[in-house]
Design an enzyme around this catalytic site. Structure first.
Site, PDB file in Angstrom:
ATOM      1  N   ASP A   1     -44.053  14.145 -39.963  1.00  0.00           N
ATOM      2  CA  ASP A   1     -44.636  12.662 -39.837  1.00  0.00           C
ATOM      3  C   ASP A   1     -43.419  11.671 -39.645  1.00  0.00           C
ATOM      4  OD1 ASP A   1     -47.188  13.370 -40.369  1.00  0.00           O
ATOM      5  OD2 ASP A   1     -46.911  13.376 -42.560  1.00  0.00           O
TER       6      ASP A   1
ATOM      7  N   ASP B   1     -46.480  12.251 -45.402  1.00  0.00           N
ATOM      8  CA  ASP B   1     -45.723  13.079 -46.411  1.00  0.00           C
ATOM      9  C   ASP B   1     -45.065  14.267 -45.959  1.00  0.00           C
ATOM     10  OD1 ASP B   1     -47.870  14.755 -45.501  1.00  0.00           O
ATOM     11  OD2 ASP B   1     -48.819  14.880 -47.730  1.00  0.00           O
TER      12      ASP B   1
ATOM     13  N   ASP C   1     -53.060   9.239 -43.913  1.00  0.00           N
ATOM     14  CA  ASP C   1     -53.332  10.521 -44.200  1.00  0.00           C
ATOM     15  C   ASP C   1     -54.479  10.575 -44.989  1.00  0.00           C
ATOM     16  OD1 ASP C   1     -51.205  11.653 -42.775  1.00  0.00           O
ATOM     17  OD2 ASP C   1     -49.823  12.022 -44.299  1.00  0.00           O
TER      18      ASP C   1
END
Length: 848
Positions: free
Chosen positions: A743, A739, A420
């Site tokens: 996901d 997070d 990310d």
């Protein structure tokens, strides 16, 4: 006189008797005023269990409503019995009393097995049993048959070696179990936001008590059983408990439509918030929760064997089988040689002597058993476990909380890291760095110049920024007098902008309370890429929307001018909007469009599409998330180590490219295919049904470095495709960071899933293998280093033990078969075996 009423009466009587006013209450009188709960924990647990067991409309009407609404008085009645109110929650001074009355929010683990118990278990090994029996036989022969000085020595020595082997194994198991219990204690100790003394505060989930009001939002895992309290738009995924994937709507009362339960008030620990936000009134904690009552079934299976461990087990089985047959063959050969020598008169004085010959035969058997014991590499699985356990403990100091042991080995072979951007590569300390409103752009320090706009314009701009934020997001002041972000950093940046423009966000929130009647929220989702909040204003309602600038701006037909009025968005204004969005994005800013709409009375407020149309652009904001200083160096380390770092983000392609250039993921000379957006990626590698075309995928992924405007499906496809690819010389081992709730599929699919400990949702953490406690990419690199260190230590130990074992067994076998006596006796070989189990030989060390 112990009740509050008796105390008051007693004081009045005393005052009347003394002819004066009542005296001030003493400490014993204050104790009498502590809450007197008219309910027991077991009754609340039964209430929760009843709502779980009866879910059909017929059962609810027959069994639940009479009890829930009648006996208990609904949610309000329960709150009254628990002495809490929606505005204040639990009083801090009552927390300990509630904990003593209703219990703690933790399920007690079974006590750790004692060292003596582990030693007894280790002694059940068949080979050690054989050796123990042989030792006692040797003692009996040496003392009673041979009757020679020190005849007991060999038996005692074998017993001593057995004790050493058992002790080493038991001590290692005991230490490993203790390490895991310590780690699990940290893993389960997460923070939740609660309402106490009328203020929102963060406490450990272990400190929750019955009566607490917990603030929930999308992605949170429920920490206890209870009921929903007040206004909410919660949709709960109860798959963990029921196996059903259908979201369950929640409301303070049961709603039954067409003989179907449309919504219910019950919330259960372990389930998670699929979407929406609301409040949980805690009714049951720890073992009284439905999940706690079936804790054994709900425990995560951490005992699975990893790939490396399975290979070692297979090798151990092979060596065990071969050594067993070699030992049997050796004993047979020795017996045959003894028989031939005895028959030929070449040994033992040609006459059978019980003391001599039985002792010699026993020596043959002991030699065979000893060779079998020495050859069996029992230490290998133990060595792997010890190495992993040591690594897990040391990795915790590097901000890596390992949830699954196998992740330690796997991360050492990682070839690709899909990371990310926000919070991992960047600081996650968002700040508004650019603002477009009323046709003008304000950047950097000039943002405060927007305060010169008309008061009404600035007020509406701040309202639009603050109202449409989660109530779990707020700012607090640190000891250094700097704002500390609590909750979503992007929303915190908007709150800080409102404060800087002279309109404190706390004042706006007091006007538009999160529990006001008529308030409704359409939560942010990866599909819509926007969030909308409807609030009453005067006799009508206003919808505030924020989200991806290029998406929300296209839903707008007007814009707010400098004087606060509305102007039509013609081609010229549209060009200005697009130019501002492009300008912000090229600077690496996250660009949001904030809009509003006065809702006509005829609009269906339950239909998001009907609400989010004909909007008015209030402003565009460019939010900067600075790159972490240490990230470029860490990415360079990965690249030198042969690991490809790929950035997967929801930002637009220009912002993603700018950040990737800054941190070194791409360079200006990289091909155009190094940066793709999600739509282009999906079109190129998947068919209409979403199935991956592997041949097309293999043409793209080797050069792909940045995937922008990606959805959770894009991330999942990227991970799946790289894992299935045979384009490279070896199978790719993929690590993924995440997070958010969405996901979770990619985290589960990855070979190693990294969840963010600070910004990550509980769902993401539960789907992960490792939790990065400081949300820093450098910690991921440290995890990879530790994984390689584990591999290196295991290989060294394998080389050591197999070399020693094969050498010792070869000497013993050849010597016994050729020379009739082994160069190494049983005691010496057992000592060698004990040394190979020494934990110091496998303790991982940091290599330069």
């Amino acid at each position: 006189n112990t009740t509050a009423e008796d105390v008051d009466e007693y004081r009045n009587v005393q005052a009347a008797a003394q002819g004066g006013p009542a005296a001030a209450a003493g400490p014993w009188e204050e104790e009498a005023r502590m809450p007197d709960f008219s309910v027991e924990g077991k009754h609340l647990a039964l209430l929760v269990k009843g709502t779980f067991d009866n879910t059909t409309a017929e059962d609810v009407e027959k069994y639940v409503l009479k009890d829930f609404d009648g006996t208990w008085g609904g949610v309000q009645g329960i709150a009254k019995k628990l002495k809490v109110t929606a505005d204040s929650g639990v009083a801090s001074k009552d927390v300990e009393l509630r904990r003593n009355t209703f219990g703690e929010n933790k399920v007690e683990e079974e006590p750790q097995e004692s060292l003596l118990s582990l030693m007894w278990g280790a002694l059940q090994d068949p080979t050690l049993i054989f050796l123990t029996v042989a030792a006692f036989v040797s003692l009996a022969i040496g003392i009673f048959v041979e009757q020679r000085p020190f005849g007991w020595l060999e038996g005692v020595a074998i017993l001593t070696a057995v004790v050493v082997v058992v002790t080493v194994g038991a001590v290692n198991d005991y230490q490993k179990e203790k390490q895991f219990r310590d780690l699990n204690a940290q893993k389960e100790n997460i923070d939740v936001t609660v309402l106490r003394d009328g203020q929102t505060t963060t406490v450990s989930v272990l400190e929750l008590v019955v009566g607490d009001i917990v603030l929930l939002s999308t992605g949170d895992v429920l920490p206890a059983d209870g009921v929903v309290m007040g206004r909410n738009d919660l949709a709960i995924n109860e798959k963990m408990l029921t196996g059903e994937t259908v979201m369950k709507k929640k409301s303070p009362t049961y709603v039954i439509k067409n003989k179907v339960v449309a919504s219910s008030p019950s919330l259960f620990a372990g389930t998670f918030v699929q979407e929406g936000e609301g409040r949980l009134l805690v009714l049951a904690v720890g073992p009284n929760t439905y999940q706690g009552s079936m804790a054994e079934k709900m425990k995560e299976a951490d005992s699975g064997r990893s790939i490396l461990q399975r290979k070692l087990d297979a090798m151990t089985d092979l060596i065990t089988t071969v050594s067993m047959w070699v030992s049997i063959a050796l004993v047979i050969i020795l017996l045959i040689r003894m028989g031939l020598a005895f028959h030929g008169g070449k040994c033992c004085f040609e006459a059978w002597d019980h003391r001599v010959h039985w002792s010699e035969i026993l020596g043959f058997i002991i030699t065979g058993i000893t060779i079998f014991v020495v050859a069996v590499p029992e230490g290998l699985p133990l060595a792997v476990t010890i190495a992993l356990a040591f690594s897990v403990k040391k990795m915790l100091k590097d901000q890596n909380l390992v949830r699954h042991l196998s992740a330690c080995e796997t991360m050492g072979g990682a070839t690709t890291i899909c990371s990310d951007k926000t919070g991992t590569l960047t600081t996650s300390r968002m700040a508004v760095n650019a603002l477009w409103t009323g046709g003008k752009t304000y950047e950097d320090a000039r943002i405060k110049d927007a305060r010169q706009l008309p008061v009404g314009t600035v007020q509406e701009l701040c309202n639009a920024c603050v109202v449409n934020t989660l109530f779990k997001t707020y700012l607090r002041t640190s000891s250094s007098n700097l704002p500390v972000y609590c909750g979503n950093d992007t929303e915190c940046a908007l709150l800080l902008l409102s404060d800087s423009l002279g309109h404190p966000y706390t004042g706006i929130r007091s006007t538009f309370k999160d529990d006001q009647t008529g308030r409704k929220v359409f939560s942010f989702s990866s599909d819509r890429k926007r969030m909308t909040t409807i609030v009453p204003q005067g006799k009508s309602s206003v919808a505030y929307t924020k989200g991806a600038a290029e998406i929300v701006s296209m839903l707008c037909s007007t814009y707010m001018k400098e004087d606060g009025g509305e102007g039509r968005i013609d081609d010229k204004v549209r060009a200005q909007l697009n130019q501002a969005i492009d300008h912000f994005s090229k600077q690496g800013l996250r660009t949001l469009c904030i809009a509003r709409r006065d809702l006509p009375a005829k609009v269906d407020v339950d239909d998001a599409d009907a609400v989010e149309r004909d909007l008015t652009v209030v402003c565009l904001v460019g939010i900067e998330d600075p790159l972490r200083e240490e990230v470029p160096g860490a990415i360079a380390d990965c690249q030198r180590a042969g690991i490809v770092v790929r950035m997967v983000t929801g930002d637009n392609i220009e912002t993603a490219r700018a950040i990737a250039l800054k941190c070194g993921i791409i360079s200006p000379s990289d091909p155009l295919g190094a940066v793709l957006d999600g739509k282009t990626f999906r079109t190129a590698v998947a068919d209409a049904e979403g199935n991956i075309d592997q041949s097309a995928f293999d043409k793209i992924w080797p050069t792909l470095r940045v995937l922008a405007r990606s959805t959770p499906l894009d991330k999942f496809m990227l991970v799946s495709g790289i894992q299935a690819s045979e384009a490279g010389p070896v199978r790719q081992t993929v690590a993924v960071t995440g997070d958010g709730t969405n996901d979770a599929p990619a985290l589960k699919k990855a070979d190693v899933g990294f969840a963010m400990g600070m910004q990550g949702t509980d769902v993401a953490k539960n789907a992960s293998d490792v939790i990065i406690m400081d949300d820093n990419f450098v910690s991921i690199v440290a995890a990879v280093k530790w994984g390689r260190c584990v591999y290196d230590n295991i290989c060294k130990f394998l080389q050591f033990q197999l070399t020693v074992n094969i050498t010792a067994c070869s000497l013993a076998c050849v010597g016994a078969a050729v020379l009739t006596e082994s160069p190494l006796n049983a005691i010496q070989m057992l000592w060698v075996r004990a040394q190979t189990l020494n934990p110091r030989l496998v303790a991982p060390q940091r290599h330069p």
